[in-house]
Enzyme design. Structure first.
Site, mmCIF file in Angstrom:
data_model
loop_
_atom_site.group_PDB
_atom_site.id
_atom_site.type_symbol
_atom_site.label_atom_id
_atom_site.label_comp_id
_atom_site.label_asym_id
_atom_site.label_seq_id
_atom_site.Cartn_x
_atom_site.Cartn_y
_atom_site.Cartn_z
ATOM 1 N N SER A 142 26.839 55.649 5.299
ATOM 2 C CA SER A 142 27.991 54.999 4.670
ATOM 3 C C SER A 142 28.421 53.814 5.515
ATOM 4 O O SER A 142 28.331 53.850 6.754
ATOM 5 C CB SER A 142 29.169 55.980 4.551
ATOM 6 O OG SER A 142 30.354 55.314 4.146
ATOM 7 N N TYR A 155 35.327 61.802 7.688
ATOM 8 C CA TYR A 155 34.135 61.292 7.015
ATOM 9 C C TYR A 155 33.442 60.249 7.889
ATOM 10 O O TYR A 155 32.218 60.307 8.099
ATOM 11 C CB TYR A 155 34.546 60.676 5.676
ATOM 12 C CG TYR A 155 33.433 60.049 4.875
ATOM 13 C CD1 TYR A 155 32.509 60.832 4.202
ATOM 14 C CD2 TYR A 155 33.324 58.663 4.764
ATOM 15 C CE1 TYR A 155 31.494 60.253 3.442
ATOM 16 C CE2 TYR A 155 32.318 58.076 4.012
ATOM 17 C CZ TYR A 155 31.404 58.874 3.356
ATOM 18 O OH TYR A 155 30.406 58.295 2.604
#
Length: 257
Positions: A142, A155
């Protein structure tokens, strides 16, 4: 085309979003594809959607359990004889900042976004090494691993760990001819993102159009485009590239107006 002809590919988190796109793209390039997910109905639905003639298998798996993550690789090998390619696509994107993240939420992110990829890679590489054959792995990471928004604290931490793991394992197994790369995807249009926007950001039916209008390319990342890129990295056409963590986005980290 047949970029993955005669390859056995396992895609974790393959029942929806980017994972499902990769399953379809890999099958379309001639691969035998196994894919994991928690929900049986979602797995059955994707199996029905695959093109006629595709060889595929759904392996119901809860990646929060590391033993099930390992077993998904073993089941792939048991069914198809080997594993040539692995894609770690499963991801948890629930929100949490440094101050409001509970121990439980932190552990959930580490379990899905970092621990599961670690142990699926461990099992896949073990099979490749035992056979003395090359292989390829792509980790879906990501852009948040560069830092991310304040509400993505656990995250971002887990994905940054996955980026480091990608480089570490690529270096460790380069002489085994196992190529391991990662893709830092940016904001992507998926059903999961729609659910997240509605749950955590009070979005209504107009949120996607509003978001697209503010992006440089006029659209969010598209699943089929990411899937094609991942298939290329899995294939021999990507040459000797290993240990690369590639930004797949329309923003450039470190640049500013």
């Amino acid at each position: 085309m047949s970029l993955l002809l005669d390859k056995v590919v396992l895609v974790s988190g393959g029942t929806q979003g980017v994972g499902a796109g990769i399953v379809k793209a890999a099958a379309g390039e001639g691969a035998t594809v196994a894919f994991t997910g928690r929900r049986l109905e979602a797995g059955d639905k994707l199996m029905a959607e695959l093109a006629a003639g595709a060889t595929a298998a759904f392996i119901q798996t809860d990646l929060a359990d590391p033993q099930q993550a390992i077993d998904s690789v073993r089941q792939t090998v048991d069914r198809f004889g080997r594993i040539d390619c692995l894609v770690n696509s499963a991801g948890l994107t629930t929100r949490g900042s440094l101050l409001d993240t509970s121990v439980e939420l932190f552990e959930q992110h580490m379990a899905i976004n970092l621990r599961a990829p670690f142990f699926t890679m461990q099992a896949a590489v073990a099979d490749m090494v035992s056979r003395g054959e090359p292989g390829t792995i792509v980790n879906i990471i990501s852009m948040a691993q560069h830092g991310g928004q304040p509400y993505l604290s656990p995250y971002a931490a887990a994905k940054a760990g996955l980026a480091g793991l990608t480089r570490n394992t690529a270096f460790a197994h380069r002489w085994d001819r196992i190529r391991i790369n990662g893709v830092n995807i940016g904001w992507t249009q998926t059903e999961g993102e729609d659910a997240i926007q509605r749950q955590f950001h009070d979005a209504d039916d107009s949120w996607l159009d509003a978001a697209n209008s503010k992006l440089p390319m006029g659209k969010m990342g598209q699943v089929d485009e990411i899937a094609d890129f991942v298939v290329f990295l899995l294939s021999d056409r990507s040459g000797v590239v290993t240990g690369s963590v590639i930004d797949w986005d329309q923003y450039v980290p470190g640049a500013h107006d």
